[in-house]
Design a protein around this motif. Structure first.
Motif, PDB file in Angstrom:
ATOM      1  N   TYR A  22       0.851  -1.189   0.000  1.00 58.97           N
ATOM      2  CA  TYR A  22       0.000   0.000   0.000  1.00 58.97           C
ATOM      3  C   TYR A  22       0.889   1.241   0.000  1.00 58.97           C
ATOM      4  O   TYR A  22       1.299   1.732   1.045  1.00 58.97           O
ATOM      5  N   THR A  23       1.218   1.710  -1.193  1.00 60.71           N
ATOM      6  CA  THR A  23       2.062   2.891  -1.360  1.00 60.71           C
ATOM      7  C   THR A  23       1.493   3.757  -2.475  1.00 60.71           C
ATOM      8  O   THR A  23       0.612   3.342  -3.216  1.00 60.71           O
ATOM      9  N   SER A  24       2.031   4.935  -2.602  1.00 63.44           N
ATOM     10  CA  SER A  24       1.669   5.790  -3.727  1.00 63.44           C
ATOM     11  C   SER A  24       2.172   5.160  -5.020  1.00 63.44           C
ATOM     12  O   SER A  24       3.126   4.379  -5.016  1.00 63.44           O
ATOM     13  N   ASN A  25       1.519   5.489  -6.110  1.00 61.35           N
ATOM     14  CA  ASN A  25       1.932   4.994  -7.418  1.00 61.35           C
ATOM     15  C   ASN A  25       3.299   5.566  -7.771  1.00 61.35           C
ATOM     16  O   ASN A  25       3.527   6.772  -7.681  1.00 61.35           O
ATOM     17  N   ALA A  26       4.211   4.684  -8.154  1.00 61.56           N
ATOM     18  CA  ALA A  26       5.591   5.102  -8.421  1.00 61.56           C
ATOM     19  C   ALA A  26       5.694   6.089  -9.571  1.00 61.56           C
ATOM     20  O   ALA A  26       6.658   6.858  -9.641  1.00 61.56           O
ATOM     21  N   GLU A  30       0.105   9.183  -6.969  1.00 63.82           N
ATOM     22  CA  GLU A  30      -1.235   9.134  -6.396  1.00 63.82           C
ATOM     23  C   GLU A  30      -1.395   7.863  -5.571  1.00 63.82           C
ATOM     24  O   GLU A  30      -0.708   6.867  -5.794  1.00 63.82           O
ATOM     25  N   ILE A  31      -2.317   7.911  -4.607  1.00 59.51           N
ATOM     26  CA  ILE A  31      -2.565   6.732  -3.784  1.00 59.51           C
ATOM     27  C   ILE A  31      -4.064   6.557  -3.602  1.00 59.51           C
ATOM     28  O   ILE A  31      -4.797   7.531  -3.406  1.00 59.51           O
ATOM     29  N   VAL A  32      -4.528   5.320  -3.718  1.00 55.35           N
ATOM     30  CA  VAL A  32      -5.948   5.022  -3.537  1.00 55.35           C
ATOM     31  C   VAL A  32      -6.235   4.884  -2.050  1.00 55.35           C
ATOM     32  O   VAL A  32      -5.323   4.806  -1.222  1.00 55.35           O
ATOM     33  N   TYR A 260      10.708  -1.165 -13.629  1.00 60.91           N
ATOM     34  CA  TYR A 260      11.758  -0.709 -12.722  1.00 60.91           C
ATOM     35  C   TYR A 260      11.288   0.343 -11.719  1.00 60.91           C
ATOM     36  O   TYR A 260      11.590   0.225 -10.518  1.00 60.91           O
ATOM     37  N   PRO A 261      10.543   1.382 -12.121  1.00 60.27           N
ATOM     38  CA  PRO A 261      10.136   2.386 -11.126  1.00 60.27           C
ATOM     39  C   PRO A 261       9.342   1.803  -9.965  1.00 60.27           C
ATOM     40  O   PRO A 261       9.485   2.240  -8.820  1.00 60.27           O
ATOM     41  N   GLN A 317       4.090 -12.252  -8.389  1.00 65.97           N
ATOM     42  CA  GLN A 317       3.687 -11.010  -7.732  1.00 65.97           C
ATOM     43  C   GLN A 317       3.741  -9.871  -8.746  1.00 65.97           C
ATOM     44  O   GLN A 317       4.769  -9.616  -9.363  1.00 65.97           O
ATOM     45  N   LEU A 318       2.626  -9.175  -8.913  1.00 64.55           N
ATOM     46  CA  LEU A 318       2.503  -8.134  -9.927  1.00 64.55           C
ATOM     47  C   LEU A 318       2.368  -6.736  -9.329  1.00 64.55           C
ATOM     48  O   LEU A 318       2.927  -5.776  -9.839  1.00 64.55           O
ATOM     49  N   ASP A 319       1.593  -6.620  -8.266  1.00 65.95           N
ATOM     50  CA  ASP A 319       1.068  -5.327  -7.809  1.00 65.95           C
ATOM     51  C   ASP A 319       2.006  -4.630  -6.828  1.00 65.95           C
ATOM     52  O   ASP A 319       1.659  -4.366  -5.686  1.00 65.95           O
ATOM     53  N   VAL A 320       3.182  -4.285  -7.286  1.00 61.50           N
ATOM     54  CA  VAL A 320       4.161  -3.638  -6.415  1.00 61.50           C
ATOM     55  C   VAL A 320       4.249  -2.150  -6.738  1.00 61.50           C
ATOM     56  O   VAL A 320       3.908  -1.710  -7.843  1.00 61.50           O
ATOM     57  N   GLY A 321       4.703  -1.384  -5.749  1.00 56.44           N
ATOM     58  CA  GLY A 321       4.997   0.024  -5.983  1.00 56.44           C
ATOM     59  C   GLY A 321       3.808   0.885  -6.343  1.00 56.44           C
ATOM     60  O   GLY A 321       3.954   1.905  -7.010  1.00 56.44           O
ATOM     61  N   GLY A 322       2.606   0.487  -5.886  1.00 55.43           N
ATOM     62  CA  GLY A 322       1.418   1.284  -6.173  1.00 55.43           C
ATOM     63  C   GLY A 322       0.937   1.183  -7.600  1.00 55.43           C
ATOM     64  O   GLY A 322       0.224   2.074  -8.096  1.00 55.43           O
ATOM     65  N   MET A 323       1.277   0.104  -8.293  1.00 52.55           N
ATOM     66  CA  MET A 323       0.855  -0.089  -9.683  1.00 52.55           C
ATOM     67  C   MET A 323      -0.658   0.012  -9.809  1.00 52.55           C
ATOM     68  O   MET A 323      -1.406  -0.484  -8.960  1.00 52.55           O
TER      69      MET A 323
END
Length: 358
Positions: A22-26, A30-32, A260-261, A317-323
């Motif tokens: 749960y982080t901001s989008n890299a 923005e963050i949900v 990468y980001p 695992q796909l959903d890293v870094g606020g994707m």
């Protein structure tokens, strides 16, 4: 009095897992909302089933930048939205949990899901939960080993008498509710040196090996050690699972540039240090463990790893870094419609050839 042994993997399985990042989008910063993030995890599981994949996992982390602390509750919500995929923890931090309570939660999940629940028990790669939940970090190893022993016993015996150092003893205890098929699959989460893999082999507990980056050959030591000790102690045909970060795009460079980001953002959020660009560039090589590349190169890479590990389950695992959820959905769709069918067909052919001696 012993229970019936649980059934594990029959055919090669491919699934998706989340740690509840749960982080901001890299990219957009923005963050949900937390509510939306949890809903996205549930919807990702629904898509995993719709696109024909086999497993969905949710992990727990009791600290900042994560939202799935109550992972069994999220898995229960997923159970009511799906009907086929296996539902696993990825992982349950057993060191800071009561094994009795964990087992009750997951036997309940097993009934809610009509027998689809599995536990992956881990020691904790992030240590924030120890102080929060009232445990001493100095007991890191001992806590897990004792609790893993108890969890295994709860799953194998109908009446439990047990004593240890870190909780009160059990004297003729009987747990409720009962899982649908008497017992449920329990795996040990393994990362780093082969020591934990060896303990899993000795205990006769299937292993799920976490891989982040680096050469696949580095992780083969753990797989080989696990199987050697399992065989020595009379535990035949225990399955192995492998986890990996995943991102697919039209070209290798595009995959690296897009992913990468997000990977760098995760590492910076965790420890203030980013992920090496040089190391990231190496991940498109099929000999590395991170799954980054094109559809064709990732099919080749997964098969290369299968030939090396002979594992039974691959978790991505796909959903890293606020994707964004839109991108996560796109990735699941490509895995389910293009990558998984080709991989499973090729592995089935390999297995058929081995069985016939060709």
């Amino acid at each position: 009095m012993t229970k019936k042994k649980p059934e594990y993997v029959k055919d090669f399985e491919i699934g998706i897992y989340t740690l509840g990042d749960y982080t901001s989008n890299a990219i957009t910063n923005e963050i949900v909302s937390e509510q939306q993030r949890i809903e996205e995890i549930i919807q990702a599981a629904v898509l995993t089933e719709e696109y024909g994949l086999d497993v969905f996992g949710v992990g727990e982390s009791h600290q900042e930048h994560f939202v799935s602390q109550a992972h069994a509750l999220i898995l229960s919500a997923i159970a009511r939205e799906t009907s086929r995929i296996k539902l696993i923890s990825s992982a349950t931090v057993l060191s800071t949990s009561d094994p009795v309570r964990v087992y009750e939660d997951f036997t309940t999940l097993d009934l809610l899901s009509n027998g689809r629940a599995e536990i992956v028990a881990g020691r904790a790669s992030r240590i924030g939960g120890f102080e929060l939940l009232g445990y001493n970090l100095n007991d890191y190893e001992a806590l897990f080993e004792e609790k893993m022993d108890l969890l295994k016993k709860l799953n194998e015996e109908k009446t439990i008498t047990w004593s240890g150092k870190y909780r009160e003893p059990l004297n003729g205890a009987v747990l409720y509710p009962k899982p649908l098929n008497e017992s449920i699959p329990i795996w040990r989460a393994v990362g780093g040196p082969a020591e934990s893999a060896i303990k899993a082999g000795i205990a006769g507990v299937p292993m799920i090996l976490a891989t982040l980056g680096g050469p696949a050959s580095h992780f083969k030591e753990s797989v080989d050690a696990f199987r050697a000790y399992a065989e020595h102690y009379g535990h035949d045909d225990l399955p192995v699972g492998i986890t990996a970060l995943f991102h697919v795009a039209d070209t290798p460079n595009e995959a690296l540039r897009e992913f990468y980001p997000y990977v760098d953002h995760v590492f910076r959020s965790a420890n203030g240090n980013g992920f090496s660009k040089q190391l990231m560039a190496q991940q498109v090589d099929k000999r590395s463990v991170m799954m980054v590349g094109t559809v064709e190169s990732l099919i080749e890479k997964i098969l290369y790893h299968y030939d090396m590990f002979k594992h039974q389950r691959l978790l991505l695992q796909l959903d890293v870094g606020g994707m964004s959820f839109e991108e996560v959905e796109n990735q699941i769709k490509i895995i389910g419609t293009q990558i998984a069918p080709a991989v499973k067909k090729a592995i089935k052919e390999r297995q058929d050839n081995e069985n016939t001696g060709n």
